[in-house]
Design a protein around this motif. Structure first.
Motif, PDB file in Angstrom:
ATOM      1  N   THR A   9       6.459   1.389  10.547  1.00 51.49           N
ATOM      2  CA  THR A   9       5.014   1.120  10.549  1.00 51.49           C
ATOM      3  C   THR A   9       4.291   1.726  11.743  1.00 51.49           C
ATOM      4  O   THR A   9       3.068   1.744  11.763  1.00 51.49           O
ATOM      5  CB  THR A   9       4.743  -0.396  10.493  1.00 51.49           C
ATOM      6  N   GLU A  17      -2.445  -5.818   9.799  1.00 51.38           N
ATOM      7  CA  GLU A  17      -1.197  -6.581   9.943  1.00 51.38           C
ATOM      8  C   GLU A  17       0.001  -5.755   9.467  1.00 51.38           C
ATOM      9  O   GLU A  17      -0.144  -4.821   8.687  1.00 51.38           O
ATOM     10  CB  GLU A  17      -1.285  -7.879   9.132  1.00 51.38           C
ATOM     11  N   GLN A  18       1.201  -6.150   9.901  1.00 48.11           N
ATOM     12  CA  GLN A  18       2.428  -5.439   9.550  1.00 48.11           C
ATOM     13  C   GLN A  18       2.634  -5.346   8.043  1.00 48.11           C
ATOM     14  O   GLN A  18       3.022  -4.296   7.535  1.00 48.11           O
ATOM     15  CB  GLN A  18       3.641  -6.122  10.187  1.00 48.11           C
ATOM     16  N   ASP A  19       2.397  -6.438   7.321  1.00 46.08           N
ATOM     17  CA  ASP A  19       2.576  -6.422   5.865  1.00 46.08           C
ATOM     18  C   ASP A  19       1.665  -5.398   5.207  1.00 46.08           C
ATOM     19  O   ASP A  19       2.065  -4.709   4.268  1.00 46.08           O
ATOM     20  CB  ASP A  19       2.310  -7.809   5.268  1.00 46.08           C
ATOM     21  N   GLU A  20       0.453  -5.310   5.701  1.00 47.00           N
ATOM     22  CA  GLU A  20      -0.507  -4.342   5.161  1.00 47.00           C
ATOM     23  C   GLU A  20      -0.063  -2.914   5.473  1.00 47.00           C
ATOM     24  O   GLU A  20      -0.239  -2.006   4.665  1.00 47.00           O
ATOM     25  CB  GLU A  20      -1.903  -4.614   5.717  1.00 47.00           C
ATOM     26  N   VAL A  22       3.009  -1.852   5.707  1.00 43.44           N
ATOM     27  CA  VAL A  22       4.084  -1.528   4.764  1.00 43.44           C
ATOM     28  C   VAL A  22       3.490  -1.164   3.404  1.00 43.44           C
ATOM     29  O   VAL A  22       3.925  -0.202   2.763  1.00 43.44           O
ATOM     30  CB  VAL A  22       5.082  -2.702   4.643  1.00 43.44           C
ATOM     31  N   LYS A  23       2.484  -1.905   2.958  1.00 42.02           N
ATOM     32  CA  LYS A  23       1.822  -1.596   1.680  1.00 42.02           C
ATOM     33  C   LYS A  23       1.176  -0.220   1.720  1.00 42.02           C
ATOM     34  O   LYS A  23       1.226   0.522   0.738  1.00 42.02           O
ATOM     35  CB  LYS A  23       0.764  -2.654   1.356  1.00 42.02           C
TER      36      LYS A  23
END
Length: 113
Positions: A9, A17-20, A22-23
């Motif tokens: 990332t 955010e980290q999850d975003e 990755v998306k």
């Protein structure tokens, strides 16, 4: 993760955010193209992807590992060169695939058409 892949990332420059992040990486064109090719081809067909931008380092790692897990040859043509992946290795960065002199390809001519 399966195959040792962990999203890098640090290459996402947006302040999210980290999850975003990755998306966002999962939405890169070469990954979407690979998903489509896997749906419409048989298990032995080499995967050939052409794009007009450079391949990011995260996608490079992802494709390298995918070539090993899928046991398929993957060729990605970006804005600068061809990237040839087979058995989890980036075989050689080539500007012209006219002739491939490596143990993996034994002089076999491949093209993205």
């Amino acid at each position: 993760m399966e195959g040792g892949y962990v999203a890098q990332t640090k290459y996402v420059l947006q302040n999210v955010e980290q999850d975003e992040k990755v998306k966002l990486l999962n939405g890169h064109s070469e990954r979407l193209a690979m998903s489509y090719v896997l749906l419409v081809t048989n298990d032995t067909t080499p995967i050939c992807i052409m794009k007009n931008l450079r391949v990011c380092s995260d996608c490079h790692t992802f494709i390298k590992l995918a070539s090993e897990l899928l046991e398929r040859e993957i060729i990605v043509r970006d804005a600068k060169r061809f990237h040839h992946f087979r058995n989890g290795f980036h075989v050689k960065k080539l500007r012209d695939l006219g002739r491939v002199d490596t143990p993996f390809f034994s002089g076999k001519r491949m093209s993205c058409s």
